[in-house]
Design a protein around this motif. Sequence first.
Motif, PDB file in Angstrom:
ATOM      1  N   LEU A   1      72.705  55.161  54.712  1.00  0.00           N
ATOM      2  CA  LEU A   1      71.400  54.953  53.944  1.00  0.00           C
ATOM      3  C   LEU A   1      71.893  54.033  52.759  1.00  0.00           C
ATOM      4  CD1 LEU A   1      68.864  56.294  52.978  1.00  0.00           C
ATOM      5  CD2 LEU A   1      70.009  57.783  52.036  1.00  0.00           C
ATOM      6  N   LEU A   2      70.995  53.193  52.388  1.00  0.00           N
ATOM      7  CA  LEU A   2      71.110  52.547  51.049  1.00  0.00           C
ATOM      8  C   LEU A   2      69.839  53.068  50.080  1.00  0.00           C
ATOM      9  CD1 LEU A   2      73.233  50.551  51.710  1.00  0.00           C
ATOM     10  CD2 LEU A   2      71.737  50.381  53.554  1.00  0.00           C
ATOM     11  N   ILE A   3      70.426  53.421  48.893  1.00  0.00           N
ATOM     12  CA  ILE A   3      69.472  53.887  47.920  1.00  0.00           C
ATOM     13  C   ILE A   3      69.511  52.814  46.645  1.00  0.00           C
ATOM     14  CG2 ILE A   3      68.855  55.721  46.033  1.00  0.00           C
ATOM     15  CD1 ILE A   3      70.021  57.545  48.340  1.00  0.00           C
ATOM     16  N   ALA A   4      68.578  52.448  46.402  1.00  0.00           N
ATOM     17  CA  ALA A   4      68.322  51.361  45.317  1.00  0.00           C
ATOM     18  C   ALA A   4      67.384  51.942  43.943  1.00  0.00           C
ATOM     19  CB  ALA A   4      67.762  50.067  45.835  1.00  0.00           C
ATOM     20  N   GLY A   5      67.837  51.795  42.930  1.00  0.00           N
ATOM     21  CA  GLY A   5      67.156  51.939  41.713  1.00  0.00           C
ATOM     22  C   GLY A   5      66.016  50.612  41.527  1.00  0.00           C
ATOM     23  N   ARG A   6      64.976  50.901  41.528  1.00  0.00           N
ATOM     24  CA  ARG A   6      63.897  49.617  41.355  1.00  0.00           C
ATOM     25  C   ARG A   6      64.235  48.896  40.079  1.00  0.00           C
ATOM     26  NH1 ARG A   6      58.272  51.075  43.564  1.00  0.00           N
ATOM     27  NH2 ARG A   6      59.599  51.219  45.699  1.00  0.00           N
ATOM     28  N   GLU A   7      64.554  49.701  39.040  1.00  0.00           N
ATOM     29  CA  GLU A   7      64.907  49.014  37.751  1.00  0.00           C
ATOM     30  C   GLU A   7      66.349  48.624  37.425  1.00  0.00           C
ATOM     31  OE1 GLU A   7      61.885  48.404  36.232  1.00  0.00           O
ATOM     32  OE2 GLU A   7      60.995  49.815  37.990  1.00  0.00           O
TER      33      GLU A   7
ATOM     34  N   LEU B   1      66.854  52.131  54.060  1.00  0.00           N
ATOM     35  CA  LEU B   1      66.804  51.600  52.723  1.00  0.00           C
ATOM     36  C   LEU B   1      65.879  52.556  51.921  1.00  0.00           C
ATOM     37  CD1 LEU B   1      67.551  49.892  50.226  1.00  0.00           C
ATOM     38  CD2 LEU B   1      66.056  48.325  51.185  1.00  0.00           C
ATOM     39  N   VAL B   2      66.209  53.006  50.946  1.00  0.00           N
ATOM     40  CA  VAL B   2      65.100  53.946  49.974  1.00  0.00           C
ATOM     41  C   VAL B   2      65.413  53.105  48.599  1.00  0.00           C
ATOM     42  CG1 VAL B   2      64.383  56.122  48.919  1.00  0.00           C
ATOM     43  CG2 VAL B   2      65.367  56.005  51.502  1.00  0.00           C
ATOM     44  N   GLU B   3      64.043  52.757  48.038  1.00  0.00           N
ATOM     45  CA  GLU B   3      63.943  52.469  46.801  1.00  0.00           C
ATOM     46  C   GLU B   3      63.160  53.512  45.912  1.00  0.00           C
ATOM     47  OE1 GLU B   3      62.133  48.581  46.077  1.00  0.00           O
ATOM     48  OE2 GLU B   3      63.068  47.561  47.804  1.00  0.00           O
ATOM     49  N   ILE B   4      63.790  53.457  44.812  1.00  0.00           N
ATOM     50  CA  ILE B   4      63.589  54.710  43.823  1.00  0.00           C
ATOM     51  C   ILE B   4      62.888  54.177  42.664  1.00  0.00           C
ATOM     52  CG2 ILE B   4      64.409  56.564  42.582  1.00  0.00           C
ATOM     53  CD1 ILE B   4      66.571  57.263  44.307  1.00  0.00           C
ATOM     54  N   PRO B   5      61.612  54.220  42.391  1.00  0.00           N
ATOM     55  CA  PRO B   5      60.850  53.891  41.041  1.00  0.00           C
ATOM     56  C   PRO B   5      61.506  54.471  39.920  1.00  0.00           C
ATOM     57  CG  PRO B   5      59.394  54.520  42.689  1.00  0.00           C
ATOM     58  CD  PRO B   5      60.488  55.174  43.140  1.00  0.00           C
ATOM     59  N   GLY B   6      61.279  53.869  38.903  1.00  0.00           N
ATOM     60  CA  GLY B   6      61.893  54.511  37.374  1.00  0.00           C
ATOM     61  C   GLY B   6      63.426  54.774  37.401  1.00  0.00           C
TER      62      GLY B   6
ATOM     63  N   PRO C   1      67.318  62.496  39.832  1.00  0.00           N
ATOM     64  CA  PRO C   1      68.243  63.529  40.681  1.00  0.00           C
ATOM     65  C   PRO C   1      67.362  63.845  42.005  1.00  0.00           C
ATOM     66  CG  PRO C   1      67.947  64.425  38.697  1.00  0.00           C
ATOM     67  CD  PRO C   1      67.485  63.113  38.413  1.00  0.00           C
ATOM     68  N   GLU C   2      66.013  64.523  41.433  1.00  0.00           N
ATOM     69  CA  GLU C   2      65.130  64.745  42.601  1.00  0.00           C
ATOM     70  C   GLU C   2      65.045  63.906  43.799  1.00  0.00           C
ATOM     71  OE1 GLU C   2      64.144  64.456  39.474  1.00  0.00           O
ATOM     72  OE2 GLU C   2      64.141  66.665  38.596  1.00  0.00           O
ATOM     73  N   ALA C   3      64.684  62.503  43.529  1.00  0.00           N
ATOM     74  CA  ALA C   3      64.531  61.524  44.418  1.00  0.00           C
ATOM     75  C   ALA C   3      65.605  61.110  45.265  1.00  0.00           C
ATOM     76  CB  ALA C   3      64.055  60.106  43.646  1.00  0.00           C
ATOM     77  N   VAL C   4      66.955  61.096  44.489  1.00  0.00           N
ATOM     78  CA  VAL C   4      68.270  60.986  45.154  1.00  0.00           C
ATOM     79  C   VAL C   4      68.432  62.098  46.181  1.00  0.00           C
ATOM     80  CG1 VAL C   4      70.751  60.681  44.858  1.00  0.00           C
ATOM     81  CG2 VAL C   4      69.141  59.633  43.523  1.00  0.00           C
ATOM     82  N   LEU C   5      68.245  63.192  45.686  1.00  0.00           N
ATOM     83  CA  LEU C   5      68.467  64.320  46.531  1.00  0.00           C
ATOM     84  C   LEU C   5      67.770  64.540  47.811  1.00  0.00           C
ATOM     85  CD1 LEU C   5      69.975  67.168  46.564  1.00  0.00           C
ATOM     86  CD2 LEU C   5      68.104  68.357  45.420  1.00  0.00           C
ATOM     87  N   SER C   6      66.509  64.203  47.596  1.00  0.00           N
ATOM     88  CA  SER C   6      65.473  64.095  48.643  1.00  0.00           C
ATOM     89  C   SER C   6      65.888  63.159  49.813  1.00  0.00           C
ATOM     90  CB  SER C   6      63.806  63.703  48.269  1.00  0.00           C
ATOM     91  OG  SER C   6      63.405  63.710  49.253  1.00  0.00           O
ATOM     92  N   ALA C   7      66.488  61.894  49.241  1.00  0.00           N
ATOM     93  CA  ALA C   7      67.068  61.034  50.168  1.00  0.00           C
ATOM     94  C   ALA C   7      68.230  61.432  51.014  1.00  0.00           C
ATOM     95  CB  ALA C   7      66.826  59.378  49.436  1.00  0.00           C
ATOM     96  N   LEU C   8      69.151  61.789  50.011  1.00  0.00           N
ATOM     97  CA  LEU C   8      70.402  62.298  50.848  1.00  0.00           C
ATOM     98  C   LEU C   8      70.138  63.440  51.772  1.00  0.00           C
ATOM     99  CD1 LEU C   8      72.848  62.139  47.794  1.00  0.00           C
ATOM    100  CD2 LEU C   8      72.725  60.749  49.567  1.00  0.00           C
TER     101      LEU C   8
END
Length: 375
Positions: A196-202, A223-228, A238-245
């Motif tokens: 899994l790849l997690i990117a910070g959009r900013e 791939l998951v991109e996290i806004p903000g 952390p909530e978005a990262v936790l959900s993706a993980l």
Amino acid sequence: MTDRLLNHRAEGAPSAPPLLLGPSLGTSCALWDAVAPELSAAHRVIRWDLPGHGGSAAGLITAGASVGDLADLVLALADALGAQRFAYAGVSLGGAVGLYLALHHPERVSSLAVICSSAHFNGAGPWEERAALVRREGLADLAESANARWFTPGFTVPRLVRDHRDADPESYAACCDALAAFDLRDRLAEISVPTLLIAGREDPATPPAHLREIADAVPGAALVEIPGASHLAPAERPEAVLSALRAHLDGGARRGMEVRREVLGDAHVDRAQQRQTPFTARFQDFISRYAWGEIWTDPTLSRRERSMITLTALVAHGHYEELAIHVRAARRNGLTPEEIGAVLLQTAVYCGVPAANSAFAAAQRVLAEEDTAAG
């Protein structure tokens, strides 16, 4: 011996599947403070500090270090903690360590999450310059710009900025040396673990394009991109990262349940699920995730071979009720009654005649029931 190991913090049940969490350069295991406790409900979460960061000794790496050197330290920690096979998630430099482990030690890594990281870090020049600056002037001035490099405007985590300022300059510089030399772009297609790849959009340091490059090259990667979110997404979102993980890690449990049903049959698994209580739920999850999702899915041995080994182990320990279940499983996995009998005869030599006698009786009942059902 402990001063030769990376400083670490372990959370969760010791029997739960291990999950190692790697930090970004300049931070400590505090980077995972808002995520690790939640993950520890289903995993044995092990956070670690880079050399000279947090509580890790400064002398664990020296000038000219590589990401491979850091990966060796992580494996030494895993060995010391009895984590032969583990899931791994890492941020930035910690993510690069994960890519290296998945490429060079795939037998140790059950799944990989790479967060705000890259298969390369924009060439050696900037990192060589930063290493020289830190060796010459220390980290105080560099820590002043941490918020701009790590977070979106207006956000900060003072503890992490303080960890940056307090890190050992020579160890920090050696980590810069490792980033300067790191480039796995031409080998990404060789990575075979679920990724899994997690990117910070900013994120200005490792923008989404860097994570997309990995996702496009690693077979089956998501791939998951996290806004903000900027570079330290686990601290900022952390909530978005936790959900993706969770979604990524639970894939092992889902696959484990599929294999469990294929081997043991729907009727048996349904009965086990119906008997599940809040008290036994974590144990049932452990069975699905680890025994069936990791061990039985490992392609090193065929299911036929695993059935033969399992029958032998159950006879050796006198688990005859479980043996009956796995005689049925062995038939589903392609063993003939003659082959099952040969396995049990072998146990008479190495486990004892009384044990084999009870095993033959249990197996005969199961095979007779199958014959009756077939007739």
